[in-house]
Design a protein around this motif. Structure first.
Motif, PDB file in Angstrom:
ATOM      1  N   ILE A   1      33.176  47.082  48.272  1.00  0.00           N
ATOM      2  CA  ILE A   1      33.720  46.462  47.065  1.00  0.00           C
ATOM      3  C   ILE A   1      33.123  47.116  45.820  1.00  0.00           C
ATOM      4  O   ILE A   1      33.817  47.350  44.818  1.00  0.00           O
ATOM      5  CB  ILE A   1      33.451  44.949  47.077  1.00  0.00           C
ATOM      6  N   ALA A   2      31.827  47.439  45.881  1.00  0.00           N
ATOM      7  CA  ALA A   2      31.185  48.120  44.750  1.00  0.00           C
ATOM      8  C   ALA A   2      31.783  49.510  44.537  1.00  0.00           C
ATOM      9  O   ALA A   2      31.966  49.948  43.398  1.00  0.00           O
ATOM     10  CB  ALA A   2      29.681  48.220  44.992  1.00  0.00           C
ATOM     11  N   LEU A   3      32.115  50.210  45.612  1.00  0.00           N
ATOM     12  CA  LEU A   3      32.737  51.527  45.492  1.00  0.00           C
ATOM     13  C   LEU A   3      34.133  51.420  44.875  1.00  0.00           C
ATOM     14  O   LEU A   3      34.568  52.309  44.135  1.00  0.00           O
ATOM     15  CB  LEU A   3      32.817  52.203  46.861  1.00  0.00           C
ATOM     16  N   PHE A   4      34.835  50.356  45.183  1.00  0.00           N
ATOM     17  CA  PHE A   4      36.134  50.104  44.558  1.00  0.00           C
ATOM     18  C   PHE A   4      35.965  49.998  43.042  1.00  0.00           C
ATOM     19  O   PHE A   4      36.733  50.574  42.267  1.00  0.00           O
ATOM     20  CB  PHE A   4      36.712  48.814  45.134  1.00  0.00           C
ATOM     21  N   SER A   5      34.922  49.291  42.617  1.00  0.00           N
ATOM     22  CA  SER A   5      34.634  49.160  41.185  1.00  0.00           C
ATOM     23  C   SER A   5      34.139  50.475  40.590  1.00  0.00           C
ATOM     24  O   SER A   5      34.466  50.803  39.443  1.00  0.00           O
ATOM     25  CB  SER A   5      33.591  48.059  40.970  1.00  0.00           C
ATOM     26  N   LEU A   6      33.333  51.227  41.349  1.00  0.00           N
ATOM     27  CA  LEU A   6      32.854  52.516  40.856  1.00  0.00           C
ATOM     28  C   LEU A   6      34.017  53.472  40.611  1.00  0.00           C
ATOM     29  O   LEU A   6      34.075  54.153  39.582  1.00  0.00           O
ATOM     30  CB  LEU A   6      31.883  53.128  41.861  1.00  0.00           C
ATOM     31  N   GLY A   7      34.961  53.522  41.548  1.00  0.00           N
ATOM     32  CA  GLY A   7      36.140  54.355  41.348  1.00  0.00           C
ATOM     33  C   GLY A   7      36.905  53.936  40.111  1.00  0.00           C
ATOM     34  O   GLY A   7      37.376  54.779  39.333  1.00  0.00           O
ATOM     35  N   SER A   8      37.010  52.625  39.890  1.00  0.00           N
ATOM     36  CA  SER A   8      37.690  52.127  38.702  1.00  0.00           C
ATOM     37  C   SER A   8      36.986  52.580  37.432  1.00  0.00           C
ATOM     38  O   SER A   8      37.625  52.994  36.454  1.00  0.00           O
ATOM     39  CB  SER A   8      37.749  50.600  38.757  1.00  0.00           C
ATOM     40  N   ALA A   9      35.651  52.496  37.423  1.00  0.00           N
ATOM     41  CA  ALA A   9      34.890  52.917  36.246  1.00  0.00           C
ATOM     42  C   ALA A   9      35.087  54.399  35.953  1.00  0.00           C
ATOM     43  O   ALA A   9      35.255  54.801  34.795  1.00  0.00           O
ATOM     44  CB  ALA A   9      33.413  52.620  36.455  1.00  0.00           C
ATOM     45  N   ILE A  10      35.086  55.212  36.997  1.00  0.00           N
ATOM     46  CA  ILE A  10      35.298  56.654  36.807  1.00  0.00           C
ATOM     47  C   ILE A  10      36.681  56.915  36.227  1.00  0.00           C
ATOM     48  O   ILE A  10      36.853  57.704  35.286  1.00  0.00           O
ATOM     49  CB  ILE A  10      35.102  57.392  38.141  1.00  0.00           C
ATOM     50  N   GLY A  11      37.693  56.250  36.772  1.00  0.00           N
ATOM     51  CA  GLY A  11      39.045  56.432  36.255  1.00  0.00           C
ATOM     52  C   GLY A  11      39.172  55.978  34.814  1.00  0.00           C
ATOM     53  O   GLY A  11      39.813  56.638  33.993  1.00  0.00           O
ATOM     54  N   GLY A  12      38.551  54.851  34.473  1.00  0.00           N
ATOM     55  CA  GLY A  12      38.622  54.353  33.110  1.00  0.00           C
ATOM     56  C   GLY A  12      37.910  55.249  32.114  1.00  0.00           C
ATOM     57  O   GLY A  12      38.427  55.519  31.025  1.00  0.00           O
ATOM     58  N   LEU A  13      36.725  55.738  32.477  1.00  0.00           N
ATOM     59  CA  LEU A  13      35.995  56.638  31.579  1.00  0.00           C
ATOM     60  C   LEU A  13      36.761  57.930  31.348  1.00  0.00           C
ATOM     61  O   LEU A  13      36.727  58.500  30.249  1.00  0.00           O
ATOM     62  CB  LEU A  13      34.609  56.929  32.155  1.00  0.00           C
ATOM     63  N   ALA A  14      37.438  58.403  32.373  1.00  0.00           N
ATOM     64  CA  ALA A  14      38.238  59.626  32.216  1.00  0.00           C
ATOM     65  C   ALA A  14      39.356  59.412  31.205  1.00  0.00           C
ATOM     66  O   ALA A  14      39.631  60.274  30.362  1.00  0.00           O
ATOM     67  CB  ALA A  14      38.803  60.056  33.568  1.00  0.00           C
ATOM     68  N   VAL A  15      40.002  58.243  31.258  1.00  0.00           N
ATOM     69  CA  VAL A  15      41.085  57.937  30.318  1.00  0.00           C
ATOM     70  C   VAL A  15      40.549  57.812  28.896  1.00  0.00           C
ATOM     71  O   VAL A  15      41.097  58.377  27.950  1.00  0.00           O
ATOM     72  CB  VAL A  15      41.808  56.640  30.744  1.00  0.00           C
ATOM     73  N   VAL A  16      39.441  57.071  28.723  1.00  0.00           N
ATOM     74  CA  VAL A  16      38.859  56.902  27.390  1.00  0.00           C
ATOM     75  C   VAL A  16      38.376  58.240  26.843  1.00  0.00           C
ATOM     76  O   VAL A  16      38.560  58.548  25.658  1.00  0.00           O
ATOM     77  CB  VAL A  16      37.698  55.891  27.434  1.00  0.00           C
ATOM     78  N   GLY A  17      37.780  59.053  27.696  1.00  0.00           N
ATOM     79  CA  GLY A  17      37.275  60.342  27.255  1.00  0.00           C
ATOM     80  C   GLY A  17      38.364  61.279  26.785  1.00  0.00           C
ATOM     81  O   GLY A  17      38.176  62.048  25.833  1.00  0.00           O
ATOM     82  N   ARG A  18      39.522  61.214  27.422  1.00  0.00           N
ATOM     83  CA  ARG A  18      40.640  62.072  26.999  1.00  0.00           C
ATOM     84  C   ARG A  18      41.266  61.577  25.713  1.00  0.00           C
ATOM     85  O   ARG A  18      41.905  62.348  24.997  1.00  0.00           O
ATOM     86  CB  ARG A  18      41.707  62.125  28.101  1.00  0.00           C
ATOM     87  N   GLY A  19      41.097  60.280  25.435  1.00  0.00           N
ATOM     88  CA  GLY A  19      41.650  59.728  24.207  1.00  0.00           C
ATOM     89  C   GLY A  19      43.157  59.656  24.194  1.00  0.00           C
ATOM     90  O   GLY A  19      43.788  59.636  23.147  1.00  0.00           O
TER      91      GLY A  19
END
Length: 414
Positions: free
Chosen positions: A262-280
């Motif tokens: 379950i934590a890995l599911f959240s970790l993947g989500s965090a990585i995906g979200g940071l990638a989106v925010v970083g691209r702007g």
């Protein structure tokens, strides 16, 4: 790549309020795991877990818009303090009933769970209604995605915390920890909102005299309804994952492994979200949810009874990759609700969002529990994939947002 993230984080109030808001929501990811062990150990049935979780979600759904209307016109500090104390009391009663009463009295716990859901501290909807006041208009989508991403980061700690406490001291102790986190987090967040002069979601002077009594329901707008339904089916899909993985781990005697997945599911989500925010870049919610559909379908194939011998590392990779679509999907969905709601009614709008998300949980949890009892995780995760598919179709049907409201820079918020 992360220039836009640094610019977003530069706002004084964003740096203070976002982390506190996220910490105040840590209990949300821990409680489903803690309750699963508490109730399953008490009754011996996943169906009862699903019913009680669904009952609590129904309570949250019923009260969401009401809490939003109160927040739009009254003190946020009062709302958060009162609900925090009541919520902890409700969780304490659940612990007492599960520890003292026979399993045949589980319907009593269902009533308590419903009432506890009614008084969930509305940290999520209050914080999301405040975010547009802290940033420029072109940063709004990024802030909502960062909010979803940050929640996924703290959500990784929730299941691990719950399973660790369960392993050491049992389900009742895990639920008690959730009560302390919920109440303490809500109170601290409320005090910082007051210190930042953000105790009211919007300045009262923006509403005309007598307007609150005459204004139409936001749900009468068909586009707003579809945007709310996107969140409804999306959250139903996400919650199917947690209970399914908990059941998989409990049946194998590997509760900690389930928490890690379950934590890995959240970790993947965090990585995906940071990638989106970083691209702007603006996120396409239909595309993101479509990726989630594919990932859930793969997980369903890898879990029992369809696959009995899948290596844990394979499940870990599939779970993390599926999670990369979660934060971008949630961020885009939340931003659309903010776009479609009048500034003076944002807390109410996010109250309807809370109703939709918890309503999705209330719909799917009893079904997930029943499918787990009858057929196992393949069926329950498969149901989540179908729910995500409906959410993706609704997201694609929404028109492109048009923003006319002038944003208030963070530097101008006292």
């Amino acid at each position: 790549m992360f220039r836009s993230l640094r610019a977003l984080w530069g706002g004084r109030h964003v740096r203070r309020l976002l982390p506190l808001s996220l910490l105040a929501r840590t209990h949300l990811s821990a409680l489903p795991v803690a309750l699963s062990f508490l109730i399953a150990d008490w009754t011996g049935s996943y169906a009862s877990v699903g019913l009680l979780s669904g009952g609590m979600a129904v309570g949250q759904a019923v009260a969401g818009p009401v809490r939003g209307r109160i927040a739009d016109r009254d003190s946020l500090t009062t709302v958060l303090f009162a609900t925090g104390v009541a919520y902890a009391t409700g969780l304490g009663l659940l612990i007492a009933v599960a520890g003292l009463a026979p399993a045949s009295l589980w319907p009593v716990a269902l009533v308590i769970a419903f009432c506890t859901g009614l008084v969930l501290p509305p940290v999520s909807q209050i914080s999301r209604s405040v975010w547009p006041r802290l940033v420029e208009d072109d940063q709004r989508d990024a802030l909502y995605t960062l909010d979803s991403t940050g929640y996924e980061l703290v959500a990784m700690a929730g299941p691990l915390l719950a399973t660790t406490v369960v392993t050491l001291w049992g389900g009742p102790a895990a639920v008690a920890v959730c009560a302390v986190l919920a109440t303490g987090g809500a109170m601290v967040f409320a005090l910082v909102l007051r210190a930042a002069a953000l105790e009211h979601v919007e300045p009262r002077g923006q509403a005309e005299p007598g307007e609150p009594a005459k204004r139409r329901s936001l749900l009468r707008d068909s586009v707003f309804r579809r945007a709310v339904l996107v969140a409804f089916f999306l959250m139903a899909a996400l919650f199917s994952v947690n209970l399914s993985l908990v059941a998989w781990g409990r049946d194998r005697g590997e509760a900690t492994t389930a928490g890690v997945l379950i934590a890995l599911f959240s970790l993947g989500s965090a990585i995906g979200g940071l990638a989106v925010v970083g691209r702007g870049r603006k996120q396409n919610s239909g595309r993101s949810i479509g990726v989630l559909v594919v990932g859930l379908a793969v997980l369903a194939v890898l879990l029992p009874p369809l696959s009995e011998q899948t290596p844990v590392w394979t499940l870990a990779v599939a779970t993390a990759l599926t999670g990369t679509a979660v934060a971008p999907s949630l961020g885009a969905s939340n931003a659309r609700i903010g776009d479609l709601s009048p500034p003076e009614r944002r807390a109410e709008a996010f109250g309807w969002l809370a109703t939709a998300t918890t309503g999705g949980v209330a719909l799917i949890m009893p079904m997930v529990g029943w499918l787990l009892d009858e057929w196992g995780p393949t069926a329950s995760i498969g149901l989540g994939a179908v729910s995500a598919l409906v959410s993706a179709a609704l997201a694609v049907s929404l028109p492109q947002p048009v923003r006319s409201e002038a944003a208030v820079p963070a530097s101008e918020v006292n």
